[in-house]
Design an enzyme around this catalytic site. Structure first.
Site, PDB file in Angstrom:
ATOM      1  N   HIS A   1       0.920  -0.863  -0.109  1.00 51.08           N
ATOM      2  CA  HIS A   1      -0.597  -0.095  -0.389  1.00 51.08           C
ATOM      3  C   HIS A   1       0.842   1.479   0.219  1.00 51.08           C
ATOM      4  O   HIS A   1       0.592   2.350  -0.087  1.00 51.08           O
ATOM      5  CB  HIS A   1      -1.154  -0.113   1.324  1.00 51.08           C
ATOM      6  CG  HIS A   1      -0.678   0.546   2.250  1.00 51.08           C
ATOM      7  ND1 HIS A   1      -0.063  -0.873   3.342  1.00 51.08           N
ATOM      8  CD2 HIS A   1       0.488   1.117   3.479  1.00 51.08           C
ATOM      9  CE1 HIS A   1       0.523   0.269   4.940  1.00 51.08           C
ATOM     10  NE2 HIS A   1       0.848   1.042   4.180  1.00 51.08           N
TER      11      HIS A   1
ATOM     12  N   ASP B   1      -0.064  -7.457   1.140  1.00 56.13           N
ATOM     13  CA  ASP B   1       0.291  -5.694   2.044  1.00 56.13           C
ATOM     14  C   ASP B   1       2.124  -5.900   1.046  1.00 56.13           C
ATOM     15  O   ASP B   1       2.687  -5.462   2.612  1.00 56.13           O
ATOM     16  CB  ASP B   1      -0.268  -5.253   2.405  1.00 56.13           C
ATOM     17  CG  ASP B   1      -0.108  -4.126   2.774  1.00 56.13           C
ATOM     18  OD1 ASP B   1       0.063  -3.381   0.816  1.00 56.13           O
ATOM     19  OD2 ASP B   1      -0.066  -3.379   3.239  1.00 56.13           O
TER      20      ASP B   1
ATOM     21  N   SER C   1       4.520   2.742   7.884  1.00 59.71           N
ATOM     22  CA  SER C   1       3.765   1.093   7.171  1.00 59.71           C
ATOM     23  C   SER C   1       5.505   1.033   6.457  1.00 59.71           C
ATOM     24  O   SER C   1       6.339   1.418   5.800  1.00 59.71           O
ATOM     25  CB  SER C   1       3.156   1.298   6.683  1.00 59.71           C
ATOM     26  OG  SER C   1       1.884   1.841   7.092  1.00 59.71           O
TER      27      SER C   1
END
Length: 488
Positions: A112, A156, A229
């Protein structure tokens, strides 16, 4: 002051300081002449601090900041909104983190973070040799362009490659050694504050955030915020035990509930992406679902935990190996299976062979079956990875397409017409026409004009005039049909 110290650290400090405080209250005069007890307590604190400093100095050089320019959803709903929500694609800038796992420039981050990327740049952490405060005031590390080697939307994860050598790296740790309560450090660039570090505990080694989601995560209370992230969650030895992925929050910031992709899944996905550009999914040729007490009682099963086989593909490898509907899978190559997420995790963690020993409960018997492991065809999630949203999106038509290549044919199998444009995913655009297309459709023509590439489809669609009716010949589930819409 102490309100900002996590409870477990505060307790640890009390244990360290208690002997000194007790000795001082009992005989302060003696301590003033012979401060050995106090010095020992302070030495323990200094040793603990020095250990963290040493660990951070060793890990930080392998942590990078990832800057992305590209396209993404501009809807006002949050990322967890359903697919039917109104949205459009717009140009965006974002940042995340990554970790170098190969000295020749291979970097792991979240999918992402780079989703819809048109340009990706990596900022290396500068090597500091002197004072850290002084070094922090100097210019940032070297900025290098990066290319996306491949990714997995389901997990992901994405792998980046930069042109550099002899880079500092971190090792991917062994997932089976992770323990609840274990001390971990989270690295990344929260809110753009590059190469920050926070500390916490492993709250859970196996957390499922959604009963319908087959992914499992490590839960931690280490501070994780937007920008973390893709950064590494490391243990006391500096090994990557997880990749920071998302947080549970009502405020938008850290609330002590963060999630990381377990190192076992990270290792498998990284090796697959390096080799194939994607993660090849694994299947035993059967559908399973988590066994609940009510389902076990209703079916009269002796087992009450596990993954129950709900369907076995006729004449498939699992059926030929002896697997039957209502078998309850309780083990996979020695890995215990209590539910579907654990079964999925077991497929990721097992050795990458062509078969697996599956332990099932059938009636009152426990049996070991050797089942072939293979990659399923016509996997919708796999098809979605074939489209490139930076190049192959047609917003007004509301799709991301892909040219029919030998790789696509190998996934789709036999086609009625061996050409066309595959619809890999649907784009919810406010201005898109109501075309009636679905992911997996193959577009063969538009208003009798044959289309073989995304560019040909885009040109034919762009040539339509407002109010003009349009008909597309498509192939859906092996059958040819037409879908119609009116150009708005």
């Amino acid at each position: 002051m102490f309100e900002r110290i996590p409870k477990y650290l505060f307790a640890a400090l009390l244990l360290i300081l208690a002997p000194a405080a007790k000795a001082q209250s009992a005989n302060s005069a003696a301590n003033s002449q012979n401060p050995i007890t106090t010095d020992k307590s302070l030495d323990l604190m200094r040793q603990m601090s020095a250990s963290f400093e040493s660990l951070v100095k060793r890990v930080s050089p392998a942590v990078v900041e990832v800057q992305v320019t590209g396209f993404g959803s501009t809807d006002e709903d949050d990322e967890d909104s359903d697919n039917d929500s109104k949205s459009s694609i717009g140009r965006q800038r974002s940042l995340g983190s990554g970790v170098v796992v190969d000295p020749d420039g291979y970097i792991i981050t979240n999918y992402h973070v780079v989703k819809g990327a048109e340009r990706v740049r990596v900022i290396l952490t500068p090597q500091t040799t002197g004072s850290q405060p002084t070094s922090s005031l100097k210019s940032r590390g070297k900025v290098l362009p990066a290319r996306i080697v491949g990714f997995s939307k389901l997990i992901d994860l994405a792998v980046l490659k930069i042109e550099a050598t002899n880079l500092p790296t971190l090792q991917i740790g062994r997932y089976e050694k992770i323990q609840k309560g274990q001390l971990v450090l989270a690295f990344g660039s929260p809110e753009g504050l590059e190469n920050s570090v926070s500390m916490g505990l492993v709250s859970s080694v196996l957390r499922q955030t959604d009963p319908d989601d087959t992914m499992v995560y490590i839960q931690t209370d280490a501070a994780i915020n937007p920008g973390n992230s893709g950064g590494p969650l490391v243990d006391a030895d500096g090994n990557v035990v997880g990749i920071d992925t998302f947080i549970y929050t009502k405020s938008g910031g850290n609330e002590g509930i963060g999630f990381a992709i377990p190192s076992g899944i990270v290792r498998y996905a990284y090796e697959q992406i390096r080799k194939y550009g994607r993660v090849r999914r694994r299947s035993i040729g059967a559908d399973v679902q988590s066994l609940t007490p009510d389902l076990a009682q209703a079916l009269g099963l002796s087992a009450d935990v596990g993954a129950i086989v709900s369907d076995v593909f006729p004449e498939g490898p699992a059926a030929q190996a002896g697997l039957k509907v209502q078998d309850v899978i309780v083990g996979l190559d020695g890995f215990p299976v209590d539910n579907v997420p654990l079964f999925t995790l077991g497929l990721y963690l097992m050795n990458q062979g062509d078969s697996a020993k599956v332990t099932v409960v059938r009636g009152s018997q426990k049996l070991d079956l050797v089942l072939p492991i293979y990659e399923p065809r016509n996997d919708a999630a796999r098809l979605s990875e074939l489209g490139d949203p930076t190049k192959d999106v047609i917003p007004r038509l509301g799709i991301v397409g892909a040219n029919i290549t030998p790789e696509v044919v190998s996934i789709l199998g036999d086609m009625r017409i061996p050409s066309g444009v595959l619809v890999t995913s649907i784009v919810a655009d406010r201005l898109a026409v109501d075309s009636g297309l679905s992911a997996g459709d193959i577009i063969h023509s538009l208003n009798r004009k044959q289309v073989k590439t995304v560019d040909e489809l885009r040109n034919a669609f762009t040539a339509l005039k407002p109010g003009e009716p349009a008909a597309m010949q498509i192939e859906r589930n092996g059958k040819l049909t037409y879908v119609t819409f009116e150009m708005e």
